[in-house]
Design a protein around this motif. Structure first.
Motif, short mmCIF file in Angstrom:
data_model
loop_
_atom_site.label_atom_id
_atom_site.label_comp_id
_atom_site.label_asym_id
_atom_site.label_seq_id
_atom_site.Cartn_x
_atom_site.Cartn_y
_atom_site.Cartn_z
N LEU A 79 0.74 -1.17 -0.05
CA LEU A 79 0.07 -0.09 -0.13
C LEU A 79 0.81 1.21 -0.11
N ALA A 80 1.80 1.24 0.90
CA ALA A 80 2.57 2.59 0.63
C ALA A 80 3.65 2.41 -0.43
N PHE A 81 3.93 1.53 -0.97
CA PHE A 81 4.95 1.72 -2.33
C PHE A 81 3.90 2.21 -3.30
N ALA A 85 4.36 5.85 -5.34
CA ALA A 85 4.86 5.45 -6.90
C ALA A 85 3.63 6.37 -7.69
N LEU A 86 2.45 6.19 -7.24
CA LEU A 86 1.40 7.13 -7.91
C LEU A 86 1.35 8.29 -7.61
N PHE A 138 4.56 5.98 7.36
CA PHE A 138 6.03 6.15 7.30
C PHE A 138 6.46 5.74 5.91
N GLY A 139 6.13 4.73 5.30
CA GLY A 139 6.39 4.13 4.09
C GLY A 139 6.14 5.24 2.99
N SER A 198 12.92 0.65 -2.17
CA SER A 198 13.81 0.55 -0.74
C SER A 198 13.51 1.29 0.23
N LEU A 199 13.08 2.54 -0.09
CA LEU A 199 12.87 3.48 1.16
C LEU A 199 11.49 3.44 1.68
N SER A 200 10.27 3.19 0.86
CA SER A 200 9.23 2.50 1.30
C SER A 200 9.13 1.30 2.27
N LEU A 201 9.87 0.28 1.77
CA LEU A 201 10.02 -0.70 2.82
C LEU A 201 10.89 -0.32 3.90
N LEU A 202 11.96 0.60 3.87
CA LEU A 202 12.65 0.88 5.06
C LEU A 202 11.45 1.75 5.98
#
Length: 262
Positions: A79-81, A85-86, A138-139, A198-202
């Motif tokens: 969901l964060a990614f 992205a969008l 946060f993501g 990568s940063l969204s996962l972090l």
């Protein structure tokens, strides 16, 4: 192309592939050696050795508890990614086309990108509370800025004739972005997606460490709190492997997009 030229090109490509595979193997062996040395030096107090970590990780992957935490992390991350992205793609296209808005927004986004997001932890908790929404927030906070900046820079560096042609053809702003700008900026967009991934996962993992009781981030903090070194080392190893594989695949996708655009 003649058969001889084709064979030479194939030979060069094969030799480059062998060199890359050899370099990757050397790097993996070197990292495993350093990992083993650190684990032996600390006697497993700070980091468990590679073999012990892999055995623990395989046992962990067979437990229902791990997959419950992994599912929580995966749901929040996807969901964060997607949001990063969008939203980043849309904002980058808009700011890239509107020069003045882009010149105002770019330093603001760059400044926000450099801020340690952990400092905004109290604000996020006050707005979103504990749980899924805080992790997603946060993501998005981590992944939105690089996606926007990459897209903005790509649109800004496009030849002006593309936008002029779209205006001559009387394309609407939406069609101009989808049919003209996105295909022309595809390599930079893919690179932005790679960084945003990568940063969204972090960001999601940080959110789980501070504001959740489920997820791989929470599992990592629990291992550290219980001084369960094999658990914390196994979770970190799994996260690193996922990040490396995903970045490698997206890097290859970016190279293919750049090759096609050229």
């Amino acid at each position: 192309m003649s058969d001889l030229a084709f064979e030479e090109a194939l030979s060069r490509r094969t030799s480059r592939g062998r060199i890359r595979a050899f370099d990757a193997a050397v790097l993996v062996v070197l990292m495993l050696a350093i990992w083993q040395a650190v684990g032996s030096w600390t006697k497993g107090v700070a980091v468990s050795p590679p073999l012990q970590t892999l055995v623990y990780l395989f046992d962990l992957l067979r437990t229902w508890m791990f997959w419950d935490h992994a599912a929580a992390t995966l749901g929040a991350f996807l969901l964060a990614f997607v949001l990063s992205a969008l939203l980043g793609l849309a904002l980058g296209l808009i700011f890239g086309v509107r020069r003045f808005a882009g010149e105002v927004a770019e330093p603001i986004l760059a400044g926000f990108y450099t801020i340690p997001k952990v400092t905004l932890y109290p604000v996020v908790l006050l707005i979103f509370g504990l749980g899924m929404s805080a992790k997603v927030a946060f993501g998005v906070m981590h992944g939105l800025a690089p996606m926007t900046l990459f897209t903005l820079g790509a649109v800004r560096n496009l030849p002006p004739v593309l936008i002029r042609t779209a205006r001559v053809l009387r394309l609407s702003p939406g069609r101009t972005m989808l049919w003209v700008l996105v295909p022309a900026c595809l390599p930079d967009i893919v690179n932005g997606l790679r960084i945003s991934f990568s940063l969204s996962l972090l960001g999601v993992l940080i959110g789980e460490m501070f504001s959740s009781q489920r997820g791989l981030g929470f599992l990592l903090v629990s291992g550290m709190a219980q001084h369960n070194v094999p658990l914390s080392t196994a979770v970190v190893t799994l996260i690193v492997l996922i990040a490396i594989i995903a970045n490698t695949l997206m890097l290859r996708l970016g190279k293919r997009a750049a090759h096609r655009s050229n």
